[in-house]
Write an enzyme that holds these catalytic residues in place. Structure first.
Site, PDB file in Angstrom:
ATOM      1  N   ASP A 132       0.706  -1.113  -0.058  1.00  0.00           N
ATOM      2  CA  ASP A 132      -0.162  -0.046  -0.057  1.00  0.00           C
ATOM      3  C   ASP A 132       0.734   1.205   0.157  1.00  0.00           C
ATOM      4  O   ASP A 132       2.243   1.025   0.149  1.00  0.00           O
ATOM      5  CB  ASP A 132      -1.178  -0.086   1.358  1.00  0.00           C
ATOM      6  N   HIS A 170      -2.543   2.963  -4.645  1.00  0.00           N
ATOM      7  CA  HIS A 170      -2.229   2.462  -3.384  1.00  0.00           C
ATOM      8  C   HIS A 170      -0.680   1.972  -3.543  1.00  0.00           C
ATOM      9  O   HIS A 170      -0.136   0.855  -2.767  1.00  0.00           O
ATOM     10  CB  HIS A 170      -3.057   1.241  -2.788  1.00  0.00           C
ATOM     11  N   GLU A 177      -9.464   2.538  -5.886  1.00  0.00           N
ATOM     12  CA  GLU A 177      -9.335   3.709  -5.535  1.00  0.00           C
ATOM     13  C   GLU A 177      -8.334   4.454  -6.243  1.00  0.00           C
ATOM     14  O   GLU A 177      -7.443   5.260  -5.706  1.00  0.00           O
ATOM     15  CB  GLU A 177      -9.084   4.131  -3.912  1.00  0.00           C
TER      16      GLU A 177
HETATM   17  C1  TNX Z   1     -10.935   1.365   1.676  1.00  0.00           C
HETATM   18  S1  TNX Z   1     -11.336  -1.498   0.801  1.00  0.00           S
HETATM   19  C2  TNX Z   1      -9.750   0.907   1.056  1.00  0.00           C
HETATM   20  C3  TNX Z   1      -8.350   0.793   1.963  1.00  0.00           C
HETATM   21  C4  TNX Z   1      -8.809   1.338   3.375  1.00  0.00           C
HETATM   22  C5  TNX Z   1     -10.268   1.178   4.014  1.00  0.00           C
HETATM   23  C6  TNX Z   1     -10.575   1.649   5.168  1.00  0.00           C
HETATM   24  C7  TNX Z   1     -10.404  -1.070  -0.213  1.00  0.00           C
HETATM   25  C8  TNX Z   1     -10.257  -1.862  -1.244  1.00  0.00           C
HETATM   26  N1  TNX Z   1      -9.653   0.007   0.002  1.00  0.00           N
HETATM   27  O1  TNX Z   1      -7.355   1.159   1.555  1.00  0.00           O
HETATM   28  O2  TNX Z   1      -8.020   0.849   4.374  1.00  0.00           O
HETATM   29  O3  TNX Z   1     -11.252   1.630   2.965  1.00  0.00           O
HETATM   30  O4  TNX Z   1     -11.708   1.001   5.694  1.00  0.00           O
END
Ligand code: TNX
Length: 776
Positions: free
Chosen positions: A206, A281, A346
């Site tokens: 990450d 990430h 994301e």
């Molecule tokens: C979303 S779940 C994210 C994570 C964060 C999390 C916190 C996901 C695929 N991505 O990077 O840690 O929310 O709840």
């Protein structure tokens, strides 16, 4: 009368003889003593018991010896017995592992009779599960690492037939945001096996840390595994480190560590799924090799939260794919897992829109936009992974712009992605935030350590069903199972990680193992108590949040009377309470039904178990005020999504918590609140308080002004007071009361107007949240 006494006496005599002969009677069990989690498919209970002694033999055919270690270790520590493993059964007093090639991989049967225990399974995993069930039938002190005296190691005579509902029963550990050492992972594997979970998903990459040694790219761990230590600060308040600043927080797993983790997990029937995030990430990778990004800007590994995530891999350059294929090649050598997770979540594609290489790629590949560029990225990875005989799995964003054929989806933004993917014939694992995010609060925020947000109590995890109502049988077949995700932005150490994981993991285990018909929250809530006893002995820092008392307030719309119910997640909890501030003991009044409150009242309440207090003490002062239960008319109504108990909710004395989804908050989007309270008679008024919440991260801002006007006829209103407050940036979630002091005066109608910030500095519309108008 006389004769039954004689009978009793002769029984006692008989027992005394038995004891005198050293033949102590075995424990008498009842059906409720079978407390196995997850609940087995079928249990037949018979009165009777099997007793383990130091002479009990473990009978093992073929090469199944290593599976016995679960039980042998326990007995060697708690009883100081080294039970002997043999290959042929003696006459009695043995536990036999018996092979049946016709059974399903993870299924087993367990037959306990007075003189022997027989576990039948196809192989290793079934035996492991059978033995874990035996362990859970034993007295809880079997978990002790030290010798426990005076225990009869008896288990009830049961016949169990058991197999899992789903084949993916997962737990994800985010080892990037917080680095867990190898020992903690191995200990977690033990806990997963104990609950018959079979998948450990390691989120190895990450922004805030790259955690796996890759021989070909040593900087990934030299640079990418460490960040500037700002662990003392709130995750979202950590500043961007200067280039060259000393990075000391972090760590990584060497390839030897990984081999050890994978081998240990395999010995416990657990598959380890590696996740190598892409295309976003990955700032830790870009900090190590800036050439992987669009503009090759040197960056540091961030110490905390980054949003939106724009520093991402560049799909315009062939070298990016070369890098990723080399990384994945090493990863696939280390992890035998069929599934290889590539993240996919994301990604904010602002760089891709302007990067010349990305633009060229879009054109050459005839893609419509950068969303399709993401799907091009995933498709290429999918081709590479499947050409290596493995299956790509990713977060549900990989659906956007078209899903690569053969890819599997992990649905996290609700069940939607999973439904869509299964409809298109893809396999899915359900991990919706609503039921499986273990970084969410599990009790009221006031009583819990800081967490990411949200609300996921034990009972909600238990409700989780990976197969959604309305799915066709064909779709349901594509649901591999479910998984809990432990994101660790707000888990600074092992103790906190345990707190967030247990006992919710047990609820998750039952949700993905047991049949729907066998799931029963009341029954689980009784069994989980015995699990708590085991966790106590194991030294696990599990959460007792399920024992928190909560309140439900009701206002009688007719007469405005306020009644309060005390609640607990466990339906049969023994709640003791007081309404006069006095301390709670087991002798305090036992809660039976809602009570009426008509003055300011200090409530104290606590759950008791076997006469001892458990969980935290609940303390709340209900500030009764003059407007409770009075009619409220809105001149400008709350938003449909945040109705906070509707009209009566504004004057029900229940205050909202930091959790803006708690049902107490009324919300206005870009818009003002205006309402009139009818006091129903001229009333002396000197102070109006308006309760508000700010959570700028979620777009919620304090009002910039609260204004009060009074009237005696409900038509002509006179200004009575006003408070103003300018905008101030705030990274915290915060509660604030706007207090308008008035000169004492009499009025029947009170008009309250709260002015929304309307347009926040970040653009869009501001939310404004109000929970109560208090009239004094
Ligand atoms: C979303 S779940 C994210 C994570 C964060 C999390 C916190 C996901 C695929 N991505 O990077 O840690 O929310 O709840």
């Amino acid at each position: 009368m006389m004769s039954s006494r004689i009978v009793q006496f002769s029984w006692l005599f008989f027992l005394l003889i038995l004891v005198g002969c050293g033949e102590e009677s075995k424990t008498t069990f009842s059906e409720t003593d079978v407390k196995i989690i997850p609940r087995p498919s079928e249990i037949q209970f018979k009165e009777g018991a099997f007793r383990f002694t130091k002479d009990t033999k473990i009978v093992v055919a073929n090469d199944q010896t290593d599976v016995t270690s679960v039980l042998l270790d326990k007995f060697s520590k708690a009883a100081a017995w080294d039970l002997e493993v043999v290959d042929t059964a003696p006459k009695n007093n043995f536990v036999q592992l018996s092979l049946d090639a016709a059974m399903e991989d993870e299924a087993y049967t367990l037959k306990v009779s007075e003189d022997k225990v027989v576990i039948t399974a196809k192989g290793k995993v079934g035996f492991l599960y059978g033995l874990e069930s035996v362990r859970q039938l034993l007295p809880v002190s079997i978990e002790s690492n030290e010798l426990v005296a005076n225990v009869n190691w008896d288990i009830p005579t049961v016949e169990i037939t058991d197999s899992p509902r789903f084949k993916w029963r997962g737990f994800m550990m985010d080892v990037s945001r917080h680095f867990f050492d190898k020992e903690y992972i191995l200990a977690t594997i033990d806990q997963l096996a104990f609950l018959k979970m079979n998948t450990l998903h390691l989120h190895l990459v990450d922004d805030q840390g790259w955690r796996i040694e890759i021989k070909k790219y040593p900087k990934l761990t030299e640079v990418g595994a460490f960040r500037v230590d700002q662990e003392d600060k709130h995750w979202d308040a950590r500043f961007t480190p200067e280039l060259g600043e000393k990075a000391t927080y972090g760590g990584f797993y060497t390839q030897e560590d990984i081999k050890e983790i994978v081998a240990y997990a395999t010995s416990k029937g657990i598959n380890v799924v590696p996740e190598i995030e892409l295309p976003a990430h990955v700032m830790s990778a870009i900090a190590s090799y800036p050439e992987l990004s669009c503009f090759q800007k040197p960056i540091m590994v961030p110490s905390g939260g980054v949003w939106p995530i724009t520093e991402i891999y560049c799909p315009g350059k062939e070298t990016t794919f070369e890098f990723l294929e080399n990384v994945l090649t090493e990863v696939m050598e280390l992890f035998p897992s069929q599934y290889i997770h590539v993240g996919g979540d994301e990604a904010t594609k602002t760089n891709w829109k302007v990067c010349p290489d990305c633009k060229r790629r879009v054109k050459e590949e005839d893609l419509a936009n950068v969303e399709e560029l993401q799907s091009y990225f995933i498709r290429r990875m999918e081709r590479f992974i499947s050409s290596n005989g493995r299956t790509l799995i990713g977060w549900d964003e990989i659906l956007e712009g078209g899903l690569a054929p053969g890819a599997a989806v992990m649905s996290w933004r609700g069940f939607k992605g999973g439904i869509e993917a299964s409809e298109a014939g893809h396999d899915v694992v359900m991990t919706p935030t609503s039921h499986s995010y273990f970084d969410y609060y599990q009790g009221s925020r006031e009583a819990e350590p800081m967490a990411w947000g949200g609300y996921l109590p034990l009972s909600k995890v238990y409700e989780f069903d990976p197969v959604v109502e309305g799915m066709t049988p064909e779709q349901a077949k594509h649901v591999l199972g479910g998984q809990a995700n432990m994101w660790t932005e707000f888990m600074p150490d092992n103790a906190q990680a345990q707190y967030m994981t247990y006992p919710r993991l047990a609820a998750m285990a039952e949700a993905v193992w047991s049949t729907k018909a066998n799931k029963d929250w009341v029954d689980f809530s009784q069994r989980v108590v015995s699990l708590f006893d085991r966790y106590d002995i194991m030294g696990i820092n599990y959460a007792k949040s399920a024992y928190q008392v909560t309140t439900e307030v009701n206002v009688d719309e007719e007469n405005g009377a306020l009644s309060i119910a005390l609640k607990n997640e466990f339906p049969e909890a023994d709640i003791r309470y007081s309404l006069d501030g006095s301390d709670i003991t087991v002798a305090s009044k036992k809660y039976a039904k809602p009570f009426v409150v008509n003055k300011t009242t200090e409530i104290k309440a606590q759950v008791f178990k076997d006469g001892t207090p458990v969980g935290v003490l609940f303390e709340k002062t209900i500030n009764y005020h003059k407007a409770v239960g009075k009619p409220v008319t809105y001149l400008n109504k709350y938003h449909d999504s945040y109705q906070g108990g509707k009209e009566i909710g504004m004057v029900n004395v229940v205050r909202g918590s930091m959790n803006f989804h708690d049902g107490q908050w009324q919300g206005w989007l870009g818009d003002h609140m205006a309402l009139v309270i009818d006091m129903e008679a001229p009333t002396a008024i000197e102070k109006i308080t308006v309760g508000t919440l700010e959570n700028q991260g979620s777009g919620i801002y304090f009002p910039i002004q609260v204004e009060v006007m009074l009237s005696s006829d409900g038509k002509t209103f006179k200004n009575a007071g006003i408070v103003k407050r300018g905008f101030a940036a705030n990274i915290n979630s915060e509660l604030k009361d706007f207090v308008v002091d008035l000169e004492k005066q009499s009025a029947r109608y009170i008009k309250v107007i709260a002015t929304n910030l309307s347009t926040p500095p970040t653009g869009g519309k501001a939310w404004m949240f109000i929970d109560e108008v208090i009239v004094e």
